[in-house]
Scaffold this motif. Structure first.
Motif, PDB file in Angstrom:
ATOM      1  N   VAL A 143       0.748  -1.320   0.011  1.00  0.00           N
ATOM      2  CA  VAL A 143      -0.119   0.042  -0.006  1.00  0.00           C
ATOM      3  C   VAL A 143       0.976   1.215  -0.005  1.00  0.00           C
ATOM      4  O   VAL A 143       0.570   2.192  -0.907  1.00  0.00           O
ATOM      5  CB  VAL A 143      -1.085   0.107   1.175  1.00  0.00           C
ATOM      6  CG1 VAL A 143      -1.732   1.205   1.290  1.00  0.00           C
ATOM      7  CG2 VAL A 143      -1.843  -1.239   1.200  1.00  0.00           C
ATOM      8  N   VAL A 144       1.874   1.155   0.862  1.00  0.00           N
ATOM      9  CA  VAL A 144       2.951   2.485   0.915  1.00  0.00           C
ATOM     10  C   VAL A 144       4.242   1.686   0.787  1.00  0.00           C
ATOM     11  O   VAL A 144       4.614   0.711   1.581  1.00  0.00           O
ATOM     12  CB  VAL A 144       2.524   3.214   2.163  1.00  0.00           C
ATOM     13  CG1 VAL A 144       3.654   4.456   2.397  1.00  0.00           C
ATOM     14  CG2 VAL A 144       1.125   3.751   2.290  1.00  0.00           C
ATOM     15  N   PHE A 145       5.155   2.335   0.311  1.00  0.00           N
ATOM     16  CA  PHE A 145       6.478   2.187   0.128  1.00  0.00           C
ATOM     17  C   PHE A 145       7.357   2.636   1.193  1.00  0.00           C
ATOM     18  O   PHE A 145       7.385   4.042   1.320  1.00  0.00           O
ATOM     19  CB  PHE A 145       7.283   2.547  -1.338  1.00  0.00           C
ATOM     20  CG  PHE A 145       8.518   1.964  -1.461  1.00  0.00           C
ATOM     21  CD1 PHE A 145       8.897   0.945  -1.833  1.00  0.00           C
ATOM     22  CD2 PHE A 145       9.604   3.074  -1.024  1.00  0.00           C
ATOM     23  CE1 PHE A 145      10.433   0.372  -1.733  1.00  0.00           C
ATOM     24  CE2 PHE A 145      10.824   2.918  -1.378  1.00  0.00           C
ATOM     25  CZ  PHE A 145      10.990   1.311  -1.756  1.00  0.00           C
ATOM     26  N   VAL A 146       8.166   1.817   2.025  1.00  0.00           N
ATOM     27  CA  VAL A 146       8.842   2.584   3.192  1.00  0.00           C
ATOM     28  C   VAL A 146      10.153   1.960   3.055  1.00  0.00           C
ATOM     29  O   VAL A 146      10.579   0.881   2.990  1.00  0.00           O
ATOM     30  CB  VAL A 146       8.263   2.224   4.551  1.00  0.00           C
ATOM     31  CG1 VAL A 146       8.951   2.458   5.780  1.00  0.00           C
ATOM     32  CG2 VAL A 146       6.786   2.505   4.884  1.00  0.00           C
ATOM     33  N   SER A 147      11.315   3.042   2.903  1.00  0.00           N
ATOM     34  CA  SER A 147      12.591   2.714   2.912  1.00  0.00           C
ATOM     35  C   SER A 147      13.325   3.140   4.261  1.00  0.00           C
ATOM     36  O   SER A 147      12.732   3.593   4.988  1.00  0.00           O
ATOM     37  CB  SER A 147      13.240   3.784   1.887  1.00  0.00           C
ATOM     38  OG  SER A 147      13.097   4.902   2.225  1.00  0.00           O
ATOM     39  N   PRO A 148      14.603   2.717   4.117  1.00  0.00           N
ATOM     40  CA  PRO A 148      15.041   2.882   5.809  1.00  0.00           C
ATOM     41  C   PRO A 148      15.146   4.421   5.982  1.00  0.00           C
ATOM     42  O   PRO A 148      15.327   4.851   7.138  1.00  0.00           O
ATOM     43  CB  PRO A 148      16.524   2.418   5.608  1.00  0.00           C
ATOM     44  CG  PRO A 148      16.369   1.254   4.340  1.00  0.00           C
ATOM     45  CD  PRO A 148      15.295   1.773   3.501  1.00  0.00           C
ATOM     46  N   GLY A 149      15.283   5.105   4.814  1.00  0.00           N
ATOM     47  CA  GLY A 149      15.250   6.669   5.179  1.00  0.00           C
ATOM     48  C   GLY A 149      13.921   7.511   5.445  1.00  0.00           C
ATOM     49  O   GLY A 149      13.934   8.576   5.478  1.00  0.00           O
ATOM     50  N   THR A 150      12.718   6.648   5.498  1.00  0.00           N
ATOM     51  CA  THR A 150      11.395   7.345   5.370  1.00  0.00           C
ATOM     52  C   THR A 150      11.372   7.765   6.905  1.00  0.00           C
ATOM     53  O   THR A 150      11.482   6.969   7.965  1.00  0.00           O
ATOM     54  CB  THR A 150      10.495   6.472   4.976  1.00  0.00           C
ATOM     55  OG1 THR A 150      10.826   5.930   3.763  1.00  0.00           O
ATOM     56  CG2 THR A 150       8.711   6.868   5.016  1.00  0.00           C
ATOM     57  N   ASP A 161      -2.885   9.105   2.038  1.00  0.00           N
ATOM     58  CA  ASP A 161      -3.397   8.919   0.490  1.00  0.00           C
ATOM     59  C   ASP A 161      -4.251   7.870   0.323  1.00  0.00           C
ATOM     60  O   ASP A 161      -5.173   7.673  -0.527  1.00  0.00           O
ATOM     61  CB  ASP A 161      -2.256   9.310  -0.233  1.00  0.00           C
ATOM     62  CG  ASP A 161      -1.746  10.615  -0.110  1.00  0.00           C
ATOM     63  OD1 ASP A 161      -2.380  11.428   0.190  1.00  0.00           O
ATOM     64  OD2 ASP A 161      -0.349  10.471  -0.692  1.00  0.00           O
ATOM     65  N   ALA A 162      -4.079   6.621   1.209  1.00  0.00           N
ATOM     66  CA  ALA A 162      -4.640   5.455   0.894  1.00  0.00           C
ATOM     67  C   ALA A 162      -5.650   5.439   1.828  1.00  0.00           C
ATOM     68  O   ALA A 162      -6.746   4.868   1.161  1.00  0.00           O
ATOM     69  CB  ALA A 162      -3.710   4.329   1.217  1.00  0.00           C
ATOM     70  N   PHE A 163      -5.606   5.920   2.931  1.00  0.00           N
ATOM     71  CA  PHE A 163      -6.790   6.148   3.771  1.00  0.00           C
ATOM     72  C   PHE A 163      -7.005   7.408   4.110  1.00  0.00           C
ATOM     73  O   PHE A 163      -6.633   7.875   5.494  1.00  0.00           O
ATOM     74  CB  PHE A 163      -6.417   5.294   5.071  1.00  0.00           C
ATOM     75  CG  PHE A 163      -6.043   3.856   4.764  1.00  0.00           C
ATOM     76  CD1 PHE A 163      -7.166   2.710   4.708  1.00  0.00           C
ATOM     77  CD2 PHE A 163      -4.751   3.446   4.656  1.00  0.00           C
ATOM     78  CE1 PHE A 163      -6.780   1.435   4.234  1.00  0.00           C
ATOM     79  CE2 PHE A 163      -4.212   2.273   4.394  1.00  0.00           C
ATOM     80  CZ  PHE A 163      -5.367   1.411   4.227  1.00  0.00           C
ATOM     81  N   PRO A 164      -7.646   8.290   3.328  1.00  0.00           N
ATOM     82  CA  PRO A 164      -7.984   9.749   3.581  1.00  0.00           C
ATOM     83  C   PRO A 164      -8.701  10.099   4.700  1.00  0.00           C
ATOM     84  O   PRO A 164      -8.370  11.172   5.513  1.00  0.00           O
ATOM     85  CB  PRO A 164      -8.775   9.923   2.273  1.00  0.00           C
ATOM     86  CG  PRO A 164      -8.549   9.108   1.307  1.00  0.00           C
ATOM     87  CD  PRO A 164      -8.304   7.873   2.113  1.00  0.00           C
ATOM     88  N   THR A 206      -9.796  -2.001   3.237  1.00  0.00           N
ATOM     89  CA  THR A 206      -9.040  -1.838   1.591  1.00  0.00           C
ATOM     90  C   THR A 206      -8.677  -0.611   1.173  1.00  0.00           C
ATOM     91  O   THR A 206      -9.567   0.472   1.509  1.00  0.00           O
ATOM     92  CB  THR A 206     -10.270  -2.298   0.724  1.00  0.00           C
ATOM     93  OG1 THR A 206     -10.582  -3.633   0.678  1.00  0.00           O
ATOM     94  CG2 THR A 206      -9.529  -2.244  -0.870  1.00  0.00           C
ATOM     95  N   PRO A 207      -7.308  -0.121   0.973  1.00  0.00           N
ATOM     96  CA  PRO A 207      -7.034   1.182   0.530  1.00  0.00           C
ATOM     97  C   PRO A 207      -7.553   1.890  -0.611  1.00  0.00           C
ATOM     98  O   PRO A 207      -8.228   1.169  -1.479  1.00  0.00           O
ATOM     99  CB  PRO A 207      -5.406   0.935   0.393  1.00  0.00           C
ATOM    100  CG  PRO A 207      -5.387  -0.396  -0.107  1.00  0.00           C
ATOM    101  CD  PRO A 207      -6.234  -1.214   0.689  1.00  0.00           C
ATOM    102  N   ALA A 208      -8.022   3.053  -0.513  1.00  0.00           N
ATOM    103  CA  ALA A 208      -8.403   3.759  -1.521  1.00  0.00           C
ATOM    104  C   ALA A 208      -7.652   3.792  -2.679  1.00  0.00           C
ATOM    105  O   ALA A 208      -8.149   4.093  -3.954  1.00  0.00           O
ATOM    106  CB  ALA A 208      -8.728   5.333  -1.145  1.00  0.00           C
ATOM    107  N   ARG A 209      -6.372   3.702  -2.590  1.00  0.00           N
ATOM    108  CA  ARG A 209      -5.381   3.765  -3.622  1.00  0.00           C
ATOM    109  C   ARG A 209      -3.963   2.972  -3.149  1.00  0.00           C
ATOM    110  O   ARG A 209      -3.638   3.007  -2.131  1.00  0.00           O
ATOM    111  CB  ARG A 209      -5.122   4.966  -4.151  1.00  0.00           C
ATOM    112  CG  ARG A 209      -4.701   6.055  -3.133  1.00  0.00           C
ATOM    113  CD  ARG A 209      -4.202   7.184  -3.671  1.00  0.00           C
ATOM    114  NE  ARG A 209      -2.949   7.227  -4.381  1.00  0.00           N
ATOM    115  CZ  ARG A 209      -2.163   8.212  -4.615  1.00  0.00           C
ATOM    116  NH1 ARG A 209      -2.454   9.498  -4.701  1.00  0.00           N
ATOM    117  NH2 ARG A 209      -0.991   7.954  -5.308  1.00  0.00           N
TER     118      ARG A 209
END
Length: 219
Positions: A143-150, A161-164, A206-209
């Protein structure tokens, strides 16, 4: 006369000649000269390769395996160009670090650790692991991309944005995490219950996007 007799060619019978030939060919030097399995396979391969470039009825048939392999490779390249590999990349980063820590636990493992800390009254640790569980869960679900620097706030904004309708609660969750993780704040039972309820809700919805593939630039 004896000399002339010695020079007369030997004229064996057919059975004798066959026996002599078998005996001669059974000698080690002849056996060593026979091609081994590798030699035979190599020769067959080069014979096949040679037929590919010779005109004749065998050419179309021999080109069939080459054409199949080429078609498969071409299909893979086209698929990568059109769709890319976002889900594979996202899945691999699901086990990377989270918010400055080299934490490779899954969402379920983080939830279990959070519940144990809450049961022991360690609300600070419970809040820290529960927020990570939310981030890990959305990453595992792509749903969301999370990197070590996030950062926590960056994640909260993108998750919103996925769950307004959860935007404010996600922002509060990020603030709670930063407080116990970086500012030395003491977590409370109420804050933990807020995070646990948010985690359970998002996990069931379910996410909106889904986050766009271009978000991989956050890596």
């Amino acid at each position: 006369m004896p000399h002339l007799t010695a020079d007369v060619p030997v004229d064996p019978s057919a059975p004798e000649a066959r026996d002599w030939l078998i005996e001669e060919l059974s000698k080690p030097e002849y056996a060593a000269a026979q091609p081994n399995l590798f030699d035979r396979l190599s020769q067959q391969f080069f014979d096949w390769l040679g037929r590919l470039f010779q005109p004749g009825e065998s050419v179309p048939t021999d080109w069939v395996p080459v054409a199949i392999v080429a078609a498969v490779i071409l299909a893979i390249v086209v698929a990568l160009l059109v769709w890319g590999v976002p889900r594979l990349n996202r899945r691999s980063t699901a086990l990377s670090g989270l918010f400055g820590d080299d934490d490779t636990r899954s969402a379920d493992e983080l939830r279990e650790a959070s519940d144990r800390s809450a049961a022991a009254g360690d609300w600070t640790a419970a809040i820290r692991d529960r927020f990570r569980a939310i981030a890990r869960s959305l990453t595992e679900r792509t749903v969301v991309f999370v990197s070590p620097g996030t950062t926590a706030h960056d994640f909260a904004e993108r998750a919103a944005d996925a769950f307004p309708d959860a935007r404010l609660r996600l922002a509060d969750a990020a603030r709670m995490f930063d407080g116990v993780r970086y500012l030395g704040a003491e977590g409370t039972a109420e804050e933990y219950r807020h995070l646990a309820a948010l985690d359970d809700e998002l996990d069931a919805r379910t996410p909106a996007r889904l986050e766009a593939v271009s978000e991989e630039s956050h890596a």
